[in-house]
Design a protein around this motif. Structure first.
Motif, PDB file in Angstrom:
ATOM      1  N   ILE A  45       0.856  -1.188   0.000  1.00  0.00           N
ATOM      2  CA  ILE A  45       0.000   0.000   0.000  1.00  0.00           C
ATOM      3  C   ILE A  45       0.890   1.235   0.000  1.00  0.00           C
ATOM      4  O   ILE A  45       1.986   1.218   0.544  1.00  0.00           O
ATOM      5  CB  ILE A  45      -0.962  -0.003   1.218  1.00  0.00           C
ATOM      6  N   THR A  46       0.431   2.284  -0.645  1.00  0.00           N
ATOM      7  CA  THR A  46       1.207   3.522  -0.693  1.00  0.00           C
ATOM      8  C   THR A  46       0.880   4.387   0.521  1.00  0.00           C
ATOM      9  O   THR A  46      -0.119   4.165   1.212  1.00  0.00           O
ATOM     10  CB  THR A  46       0.882   4.314  -1.970  1.00  0.00           C
ATOM     11  N   GLU A  48      -0.189   7.393   0.381  1.00  0.00           N
ATOM     12  CA  GLU A  48      -1.474   8.044   0.076  1.00  0.00           C
ATOM     13  C   GLU A  48      -2.633   7.089   0.350  1.00  0.00           C
ATOM     14  O   GLU A  48      -3.673   7.503   0.871  1.00  0.00           O
ATOM     15  CB  GLU A  48      -1.517   8.501  -1.380  1.00  0.00           C
ATOM     16  N   GLY A  49      -2.455   5.813   0.038  1.00  0.00           N
ATOM     17  CA  GLY A  49      -3.485   4.816   0.325  1.00  0.00           C
ATOM     18  C   GLY A  49      -3.753   4.687   1.811  1.00  0.00           C
ATOM     19  O   GLY A  49      -4.901   4.567   2.241  1.00  0.00           O
ATOM     20  N   ARG A  53      -7.351   5.590   3.425  1.00  0.00           N
ATOM     21  CA  ARG A  53      -8.053   4.555   4.191  1.00  0.00           C
ATOM     22  C   ARG A  53      -8.318   5.036   5.613  1.00  0.00           C
ATOM     23  O   ARG A  53      -9.398   4.823   6.162  1.00  0.00           O
ATOM     24  CB  ARG A  53      -7.225   3.271   4.199  1.00  0.00           C
ATOM     25  N   ALA A 105     -11.585  -0.048   0.651  1.00  0.00           N
ATOM     26  CA  ALA A 105     -10.281   0.319   0.093  1.00  0.00           C
ATOM     27  C   ALA A 105      -9.896  -0.611  -1.047  1.00  0.00           C
ATOM     28  O   ALA A 105      -9.380  -0.162  -2.076  1.00  0.00           O
ATOM     29  CB  ALA A 105      -9.223   0.301   1.192  1.00  0.00           C
ATOM     30  N   ASP A 106     -10.162  -1.900  -0.896  1.00  0.00           N
ATOM     31  CA  ASP A 106      -9.873  -2.857  -1.969  1.00  0.00           C
ATOM     32  C   ASP A 106     -10.702  -2.558  -3.208  1.00  0.00           C
ATOM     33  O   ASP A 106     -10.193  -2.605  -4.329  1.00  0.00           O
ATOM     34  CB  ASP A 106     -10.137  -4.286  -1.502  1.00  0.00           C
ATOM     35  N   LEU A 110      -7.142   1.005  -3.499  1.00  0.00           N
ATOM     36  CA  LEU A 110      -6.167   1.664  -2.650  1.00  0.00           C
ATOM     37  C   LEU A 110      -5.080   0.719  -2.171  1.00  0.00           C
ATOM     38  O   LEU A 110      -4.049   1.144  -1.677  1.00  0.00           O
ATOM     39  CB  LEU A 110      -6.847   2.310  -1.432  1.00  0.00           C
TER      40      LEU A 110
END
Length: 117
Positions: A45-46, A48-49, A53, A105-106, A110
């Motif tokens: 995950i980044t 930003e993600g 989230r 998120a998925d 994200l």
């Protein structure tokens, strides 16, 4: 507390209650107040993600699930979520049910942290 820390005198009657500086074996603080915390982003995950989230979780709360797209949007509006989150939630597919923030998120792409085995 800031008055006590900035005082140029002892702030306690008993010495054992006096604030002590960190010991020589303690790590140095390398982050200035007000700066962005970096590092610690999980694999998969980044940064930003993680931020998005977290913002979704803050504005959706725990009592929403299971929820569909319309419930997510209604809850974000009711909790005065920023426009960025509303635009993101509008991308959710119709007719799906989400059991938690990670499922949302998925669905939004994200990403999520990879679980260690």
């Amino acid at each position: 507390m800031s008055g006590e820390l900035n005082a140029n005198r002892s702030t306690r009657a008993q010495e054992e209650h006096e604030l002590q500086p960190p010991g020589e074996d303690q790590p140095e603080n390398d982050r200035a107040p007000g700066t962005t915390l970096t590092g610690g982003t999980p694999t998969g995950i980044t940064a930003e993600g993680v931020e998005l989230r977290s913002a979704l979780a803050r504005h959706l709360g725990r009592g929403l699930y299971p929820a569909d797209r319309s419930a997510v949007l209604a809850t974000l509006r009711a909790n005065h979520a920023p426009d960025r989150l509303l635009e993101l939630a509008r991308r959710l597919p119709e007719g799906e049910s989400y059991g938690n923030v990670q499922a949302i998120a998925d669905a939004l792409g994200l990403g999520g942290e990879e679980r260690r085995t």
